[in-house]
Write a protein that holds these residues in place. Structure first.
Motif, mmCIF file in Angstrom:
data_model
loop_
_atom_site.group_PDB
_atom_site.id
_atom_site.type_symbol
_atom_site.label_atom_id
_atom_site.label_comp_id
_atom_site.label_asym_id
_atom_site.label_seq_id
_atom_site.Cartn_x
_atom_site.Cartn_y
_atom_site.Cartn_z
ATOM 1 N N HIS A 1 -28.793 19.314 107.955
ATOM 2 C CA HIS A 1 -28.428 18.397 109.031
ATOM 3 C C HIS A 1 -27.390 17.369 108.605
ATOM 4 C CE1 HIS A 1 -32.431 19.169 111.399
ATOM 5 N NE2 HIS A 1 -31.515 20.105 111.576
ATOM 6 N N HIS A 2 -27.427 16.949 107.352
ATOM 7 C CA HIS A 2 -26.523 15.901 106.873
ATOM 8 C C HIS A 2 -25.523 16.505 105.890
ATOM 9 C CE1 HIS A 2 -29.029 12.603 108.546
ATOM 10 N NE2 HIS A 2 -30.002 13.470 108.333
ATOM 11 N N GLN A 3 -24.256 16.459 106.253
ATOM 12 C CA GLN A 3 -23.229 17.076 105.428
ATOM 13 C C GLN A 3 -22.710 16.158 104.326
ATOM 14 O OE1 GLN A 3 -22.137 20.490 105.789
ATOM 15 N NE2 GLN A 3 -24.105 20.328 106.822
ATOM 16 N N TYR A 4 -22.944 14.855 104.485
ATOM 17 C CA TYR A 4 -22.450 13.903 103.492
ATOM 18 C C TYR A 4 -23.583 13.462 102.591
ATOM 19 C CZ TYR A 4 -18.372 13.800 106.507
ATOM 20 O OH TYR A 4 -17.274 14.166 107.241
ATOM 21 N N ALA A 5 -23.395 13.660 101.290
ATOM 22 C CA ALA A 5 -24.450 13.389 100.318
ATOM 23 C C ALA A 5 -24.547 11.901 100.012
ATOM 24 C CB ALA A 5 -24.193 14.169 99.029
ATOM 25 N N ASP A 6 -25.767 11.453 99.709
ATOM 26 C CA ASP A 6 -25.991 10.094 99.232
ATOM 27 C C ASP A 6 -25.875 10.030 97.714
ATOM 28 O OD1 ASP A 6 -26.862 8.647 101.753
ATOM 29 O OD2 ASP A 6 -28.270 10.322 101.758
ATOM 30 N N PHE A 7 -26.198 11.151 97.052
ATOM 31 C CA PHE A 7 -26.058 11.249 95.601
ATOM 32 C C PHE A 7 -25.181 12.459 95.284
ATOM 33 C CE2 PHE A 7 -30.127 9.015 96.075
ATOM 34 C CZ PHE A 7 -29.918 7.929 95.236
ATOM 35 N N LEU A 8 -24.233 12.246 94.398
ATOM 36 C CA LEU A 8 -23.310 13.321 94.027
ATOM 37 C C LEU A 8 -23.719 13.894 92.677
ATOM 38 C CD1 LEU A 8 -20.701 14.833 94.782
ATOM 39 C CD2 LEU A 8 -19.442 13.110 93.476
ATOM 40 N N PHE A 9 -24.246 15.110 92.703
ATOM 41 C CA PHE A 9 -24.643 15.803 91.479
ATOM 42 C C PHE A 9 -23.453 16.593 90.923
ATOM 43 C CE2 PHE A 9 -28.575 15.010 93.681
ATOM 44 C CZ PHE A 9 -29.494 14.745 92.673
ATOM 45 N N VAL A 10 -23.520 16.892 89.644
ATOM 46 C CA VAL A 10 -22.428 17.612 88.989
ATOM 47 C C VAL A 10 -22.181 18.954 89.663
ATOM 48 C CG1 VAL A 10 -21.704 18.708 86.835
ATOM 49 C CG2 VAL A 10 -22.838 16.475 86.771
ATOM 50 N N GLN A 11 -23.258 19.638 90.061
ATOM 51 C CA GLN A 11 -23.119 20.963 90.664
ATOM 52 C C GLN A 11 -22.382 20.917 92.003
ATOM 53 O OE1 GLN A 11 -25.805 19.620 89.376
ATOM 54 N NE2 GLN A 11 -27.056 21.080 88.245
ATOM 55 N N MET A 12 -22.374 19.751 92.652
ATOM 56 C CA MET A 12 -21.630 19.614 93.905
ATOM 57 C C MET A 12 -20.135 19.509 93.632
ATOM 58 S SD MET A 12 -24.026 16.899 95.944
ATOM 59 C CE MET A 12 -25.713 17.290 96.447
ATOM 60 N N GLN A 13 -19.780 18.854 92.546
ATOM 61 C CA GLN A 13 -18.377 18.713 92.180
ATOM 62 C C GLN A 13 -17.815 19.975 91.535
ATOM 63 O OE1 GLN A 13 -19.150 15.015 89.820
ATOM 64 N NE2 GLN A 13 -17.378 14.223 90.941
ATOM 65 N N SER A 14 -18.649 20.639 90.747
ATOM 66 C CA SER A 14 -18.221 21.851 90.025
ATOM 67 C C SER A 14 -19.190 22.983 90.337
ATOM 68 C CB SER A 14 -18.169 21.578 88.519
ATOM 69 O OG SER A 14 -17.350 20.469 88.231
ATOM 70 N N PRO A 15 -19.081 23.596 91.521
ATOM 71 C CA PRO A 15 -20.035 24.638 91.909
ATOM 72 C C PRO A 15 -20.044 25.846 90.983
ATOM 73 C CG PRO A 15 -18.171 24.541 93.426
ATOM 74 C CD PRO A 15 -18.072 23.336 92.548
ATOM 75 N N ALA B 1 -23.059 26.314 88.468
ATOM 76 C CA ALA B 1 -24.427 26.543 88.933
ATOM 77 C C ALA B 1 -24.477 27.817 89.776
ATOM 78 C CB ALA B 1 -24.916 25.347 89.748
ATOM 79 N N PRO B 2 -25.671 28.392 89.961
ATOM 80 C CA PRO B 2 -25.806 29.565 90.827
ATOM 81 C C PRO B 2 -25.388 29.227 92.262
ATOM 82 C CG PRO B 2 -27.790 29.240 89.507
ATOM 83 C CD PRO B 2 -26.948 28.024 89.315
ATOM 84 N N PRO B 3 -24.976 30.216 93.041
ATOM 85 C CA PRO B 3 -24.504 29.945 94.408
ATOM 86 C C PRO B 3 -25.573 29.374 95.329
ATOM 87 C CG PRO B 3 -24.698 32.306 93.997
ATOM 88 C CD PRO B 3 -24.855 31.641 92.681
ATOM 89 N N ASP B 4 -26.855 29.564 94.995
ATOM 90 C CA ASP B 4 -27.922 29.049 95.856
ATOM 91 C C ASP B 4 -28.468 27.709 95.359
ATOM 92 O OD1 ASP B 4 -29.051 30.050 93.570
ATOM 93 O OD2 ASP B 4 -30.757 31.007 94.562
ATOM 94 N N TRP B 5 -27.737 27.028 94.456
ATOM 95 C CA TRP B 5 -28.238 25.760 93.920
ATOM 96 C C TRP B 5 -28.204 24.659 94.969
ATOM 97 C CZ3 TRP B 5 -26.716 20.761 93.639
ATOM 98 C CH2 TRP B 5 -27.479 19.917 92.819
ATOM 99 N N GLU B 6 -29.240 23.848 94.984
ATOM 100 C CA GLU B 6 -29.289 22.615 95.769
ATOM 101 C C GLU B 6 -30.279 21.680 95.083
ATOM 102 O OE1 GLU B 6 -30.920 23.134 99.696
ATOM 103 O OE2 GLU B 6 -31.956 24.962 99.086
ATOM 104 N N PRO B 7 -30.125 20.359 95.232
ATOM 105 C CA PRO B 7 -30.994 19.424 94.508
ATOM 106 C C PRO B 7 -32.444 19.536 94.947
ATOM 107 C CG PRO B 7 -29.642 18.261 96.115
ATOM 108 C CD PRO B 7 -29.126 19.659 96.053
ATOM 109 N N ALA B 8 -33.352 19.491 93.973
ATOM 110 C CA ALA B 8 -34.794 19.517 94.231
ATOM 111 C C ALA B 8 -35.419 18.296 93.554
ATOM 112 C CB ALA B 8 -35.405 20.813 93.707
ATOM 113 N N PHE B 9 -36.734 18.169 93.651
ATOM 114 C CA PHE B 9 -37.385 16.953 93.176
ATOM 115 C C PHE B 9 -37.117 16.691 91.703
ATOM 116 C CE2 PHE B 9 -40.981 14.781 91.161
ATOM 117 C CZ PHE B 9 -40.896 13.568 91.824
ATOM 118 N N LEU B 10 -37.121 17.717 90.868
ATOM 119 C CA LEU B 10 -36.902 17.511 89.440
ATOM 120 C C LEU B 10 -35.524 16.923 89.156
ATOM 121 C CD1 LEU B 10 -38.592 20.654 87.847
ATOM 122 C CD2 LEU B 10 -39.478 18.313 88.012
ATOM 123 N N ASP B 11 -34.542 17.214 89.997
ATOM 124 C CA ASP B 11 -33.224 16.606 89.832
ATOM 125 C C ASP B 11 -33.281 15.102 90.106
ATOM 126 O OD1 ASP B 11 -31.489 19.062 89.398
ATOM 127 O OD2 ASP B 11 -32.440 19.579 91.298
#
Length: 244
Positions: free
Chosen positions: A166-180, A183-193
């Protein structure tokens, strides 16, 4: 002509590689609809926080030492029953239930931290160095879990909204977002991140490899660094004076 033909061939090669690898989605996983993340990590973290609260001295607890932990376990049980395996959107009541649980843990730990600081300022004589370090470490570790829960619950509207994209703009920018490509193509932040983000912010007192983008994220990280810094400095300084 050669430049144009080479450019066309390079585009065709890239398209063929995408088709061969099965990467048909243009948007990264963290921007599209995906499966809800597994619940086990956040459940384990909450159970650790509850166990740490039960270890606190009675003088640092808001109510009888068992009262808030029991209520927190009741709320956690409700969330697990509703979504036993994955964090998925069901209804708004579940989100409010999750927020209430985090508020209770935050309230209990905030009260304990305030009481500990008060005892340190007034030089409570019943605190020996070992007890002080263990209590301070307890509160510090619970603080890490508390802020990880807040980051996880608020980033891009929370886990359910992130799952729906629903929200396209991130509140936190992880490295995998800048350099996809890292990371695997299905990566997205989870609780451990978010737990890692909270831990590094509590130890370094500043962002490391995860950057806050929105104002609320910056203010929350600043608050966490302040609480962590005050707790560590006061506890360590007092403990050094108590050692023989």
């Amino acid at each position: 002509m050669n430049d144009r033909s080479n450019d066309t061939e390079s585009r065709l090669v890239r398209i063929e590689r995408l088709l061969e690898s099965g990467e048909r989605e243009v948007a990264p996983a963290w921007r599209r609809v995906t499966h809800g993340e597994p619940r086990w990590a956040v459940t384990a973290a909450i159970l650790v926080a509850v166990a740490l609260q039960l270890k606190l001295p009675e003088r640092l607890t808001l109510l009888p030492s068992w009262a808030l932990p029991v209520l927190e376990l009741v709320l956690l049980t409700g969330l697990i029953v509703a979504n036993p395996r994955r964090v998925e959107p069901r209804n708004k009541r579940l989100r409010w239930l999750g927020l209430a649980l985090i508020c209770l843990i935050s309230l209990a730990n905030g009260w304990a931290a305030a009481r500990l600081v008060e005892n340190l300022i007034h030089g409570a004589k019943e605190l020996d160095a070992t007890t002080l370090l263990l209590t301070g470490g307890n509160i510090w570790l619970t603080n890490v879990i508390v802020f990880a829960l807040w980051y996880w619950e608020w980033d891009r509207g929370g886990p359910a909204d992130r799952m729906m994209g629903h929200h396209q703009y991130a509140d936190f920018l992880f490295v995998q977002m800048q350099s996809p490509e890292t990371a695997p193509p299905d990566w997205e932040p989870a609780f451990l991140d978010y737990l890692y983000l909270s831990f590094t912010n509590s130890t370094a007192f500043s962002p490391t490899d995860v950057m806050p983008l929105t104002r609320w994220a910056k203010m929350l990280m600043m608050l966490q660094s302040t609480v962590s810094l005050v707790t560590v400095v006061l506890v360590v300084a007092r403990a050094v004076n108590l050692f023989p």
